[in-house]
Design a protein around this motif. Structure first.
Motif, PDB file in Angstrom:
ATOM      1  N   LEU B 128       7.993  -0.604  -7.016  1.00 31.48           N
ATOM      2  CA  LEU B 128       7.440  -1.398  -6.400  1.00 31.48           C
ATOM      3  C   LEU B 128       7.625  -1.890  -4.647  1.00 31.48           C
ATOM      4  O   LEU B 128       7.135  -2.675  -4.037  1.00 31.48           O
ATOM      5  CB  LEU B 128       7.643  -2.846  -7.138  1.00 31.48           C
ATOM      6  N   ILE B 129       8.653  -1.125  -4.526  1.00 30.96           N
ATOM      7  CA  ILE B 129       9.586  -1.745  -3.219  1.00 30.96           C
ATOM      8  C   ILE B 129       8.255  -1.446  -2.302  1.00 30.96           C
ATOM      9  O   ILE B 129       7.795  -0.182  -2.112  1.00 30.96           O
ATOM     10  CB  ILE B 129      10.548  -0.778  -2.821  1.00 30.96           C
ATOM     11  N   MET B 149      11.440  -6.839  -3.136  1.00 30.54           N
ATOM     12  CA  MET B 149      10.244  -7.312  -3.022  1.00 30.54           C
ATOM     13  C   MET B 149       9.917  -8.443  -2.647  1.00 30.54           C
ATOM     14  O   MET B 149       8.492  -8.515  -2.241  1.00 30.54           O
ATOM     15  CB  MET B 149      10.092  -7.181  -4.592  1.00 30.54           C
ATOM     16  N   ALA B 166       8.528 -12.142  -6.943  1.00 33.40           N
ATOM     17  CA  ALA B 166       8.589 -11.116  -6.895  1.00 33.40           C
ATOM     18  C   ALA B 166       9.412 -11.283  -8.397  1.00 33.40           C
ATOM     19  O   ALA B 166       9.281 -10.058  -9.110  1.00 33.40           O
ATOM     20  CB  ALA B 166       9.844 -10.418  -5.420  1.00 33.40           C
TER      21      ALA B 166
END
Lengths: 264, 264, 264, 264
Positions: B128-129, B149, B166
């Protein structure tokens, strides 16, 4: 204060004493129960004997619980005779050279205790180290000085006497220039054949010392604190005692640095 | 769990928060009282703002109490805004890149808490970064992922919203793949002008968060545990709150990652 | 051998001397050109003066080129007077306490050179440290001993004379018990106001020493090797010289430990 | 670039390859001669096989030449099969988790080479690590990713094929997203029984690889650079080769990740 554990017997993986037991040395590094400082996280070390006369030596500055090298080494190295130590500094820096055990030639040595006010007479203690052993002075601890003094006093020929004479010299210095408690001292050392341990204090508070034969391991652990809290058959060594462990045998005698001092 | 302390106000020597108070952050590194792990000795770090937009960053793997560099740096560096952290690892290695605070550009971030079962879904969290921030992924902690994030979610434009989005994404992942507790989170972060802090948990056990203005210092400390145990005027931040500290002002608002999630 | 760089002048970010120049000190840590050991990677350190009389001190055991803390500190700290050092051990361990600069109170000191056969007379050198300064003896280097001896010789009142007397005492010891070369010594030290440097050898091979005023920086760098290899206006200090740098002024005088010794 | 050495044969003390030879691995850490970076001082490591299926692993961040633990371990540990590595970082941090060898279960792996522009596609490389092996992803190097990818490709069943398939996947990624040179790769790995090594590059500059049987040791060294500069009987492995070492036997075959890729 610090905590330590040693072993002599059939070869075992080092983790069998250092990290696997319920109250292992690694456990004691963050939760010791029989001393004033539950946290012993100012470095650690171990010395183990194998095919060479000199022990292997591994020391580092991290807490024992978080060192991945320690975990791998203790899981893969086997030895019939080893010493291991977790440190709680009483003042000197956290550096490898201040971590126990110390080793010179075939000898290894580790210590738990206190020499009151040592910082004030360090210079004078170091002056007592013999020329021959001065190159081995690498750190700044009182413990390393005691070991190097004992080597010069004849550790090879007379382990108990040499350690008593060294302790007596230290105690004289502590009484002259230090502060109480003059000497509190529980130590283990080895030449690769026998394991020696002593418990002594110039006051009523000698650090604890226990040992126990394990049939499962085929060997004996000699420790600051029992490795399992529910084992009731650990033998406590009384203060002012010197122990010799060889094979499965134990011999115990008075440790009287005062007598040595008087004779000096 | 970990412990942390931050400060915003008139420039002070860092030691005035980190090591001098009676229950300073360094003291908490071996004797924290308001969390499950009294020992927080798996490294430490600090970020402080000065003449440059980017904070200075000093992190190392020793226990905070024994690091001579930390002692000298905190005794000689002055700052109007700084973050400091002592770490108790919940699994990842003791390495500098796993120590808080983390810093990217002008932003610094530190965290105390737990993402249940993170090790089982680390791969999915890292995915997800955003590409833009992936080169800043240096360690293995959940905390660094949350920070990266949040940067991608717009920390510059909307600190509270970005952190909520996040956190919500992390919480979804934790619920899908982790184990309870899903998210427990107390964090502080800064852009060099404002200091932000939040307290949140998906269950009833959000880590503690306090702050207090000091006339003597001319500034405010924001902390895991009050810096003096006899000071009664520390303000406890309630769970699910987001705080903005600027100058001597505090503004507090609900922190609702669920709402953010619903809106997403 | 080692390499070092110092600065006095208008406050600059430390990186402006330590890491940014084309032949910066960090560059010299893996590619020094004017000494026998191109690699100086056995630790590093720096001392810088700011608001307090005592300098800040940061030393560590990694090569200077790979330390992320050093990179951040030098990029964010400004100082009008600082010393920095990269080490190539001539025998003693790579530990923080053996890294230069050394600091006692307001004084900082660093050294590049060699005392021939020091290991053989370390005991006798240490015995020359005054009681007052013995608690500051933390490592095992000859350099730290020289500094502590100079402090006892009156560094506060007479920097040049004190350093000459200490060097003379060391040289006598080296001649009596060491091996050639007796003493090779290039050093810098400061009380936070003036910067001192000296170049000396008892043979023909004194380590190099240069300085140069920079209008851009508004200050002077004093170094083992010029910071840019194409700058032709670096001034080389001749052997047996002692320099005092204050503001933009330089004063240079003979450094004659022999004379001091004769007078002793 | 880095340097490495491995050994298979009769048990020997590790120092017999790592530190005693005239151009030992430790010597190569500050004076390598057959690669672009003579200094390989960004950490080191070794994996050795003994009584357990899993190798022992010791890695640290200091230069190999100055680590006292390495000196003691190599002087006292004996093994019939071991891998050792000195690192020159191509960008990632100097931390234990970035040091080679890497170990998972019985497998150990080390690498010397370069994946051009890896930093730009690290995210995509990591995404290729199988879920099963992701918990073993501890550092940030390309080397560790290649190892974990190879494990998932079936290193247990088909070492050459698995490594070719992993290399091919990496090379595709490098061609898509990296910069030239795409892949340069010399690696050694072991399951505790056989020692494998490969030499490969997508351009003309594959890192060097040699091996030599020693009657004195009763074993074979497989190395980046010959351990003695005057021994003329080292066998150079040609590029695009895969070697299997078992007992005193060597078998060599083409290493063709392209073919593997085509077949994929």
């Amino acid at each position: 204060m610090c905590r330590w554990a040693a072993y002599i017997g059939s070869p075992i993986f080092l983790e069998d004493v250092i990290s696997l037991p319920g109250h292992s040395l690694v456990r004691q590094s963050h939760g010791a129960t029989r001393c004033h400082t539950p946290v012993n996280a100012d470095g650690f070390g171990m010395a183990w004997y194998g095919e060479r006369a000199e022990p292997g030596l591994y020391r580092d500055i991290m807490p024992a619980w978080s060192d991945c090298n320690l975990k791998s080494l203790t899981a893969t190295l086997k030895s019939h005779l080893f010493l291991a130590h977790v440190r709680a500094s009483t003042g000197t820096a956290t550096s490898r050279n201040n971590c126990h055990p110390f080793a010179v030639g075939k000898w290894s040595f580790m210590h738990n205790g206190q020499f009151g006010g040592y910082d004030g007479y360090r210079r004078h203690a170091e002056a007592l180290i013999a020329d021959e052993y001065y190159p081995h002075r690498r750190g700044a601890t009182d413990s390393e000085v005691l070991f190097l003094m004992a080597l010069a006093e004849g550790l090879d020929q007379d382990p108990a006497g040499a350690m008593a004479r060294a302790t007596a010299k230290f105690e004289i210095l502590a009484r002259q220039r230090g502060i109480a408690p003059y000497v509190r001292l529980t130590a283990a050392f080895s030449d690769g054949h026998r394991l020696y341990a002593l418990r002594y204090a110039s006051d009523e508070q000698a650090p604890t010392l226990y040992h126990r034969w394990s049939d499962r391991r085929g060997g004996r652990a000699v420790v600051s604190e029992p490795l399992e809290q529910d084992e009731t058959d650990w033998l406590e060594v009384p203060p002012q005692s010197f122990c010799i462990f060889e094979g499965d045998r134990v011999s115990q005698q008075p440790f009287l640095p005062d007598a040595a001092r008087a004779a000096a």
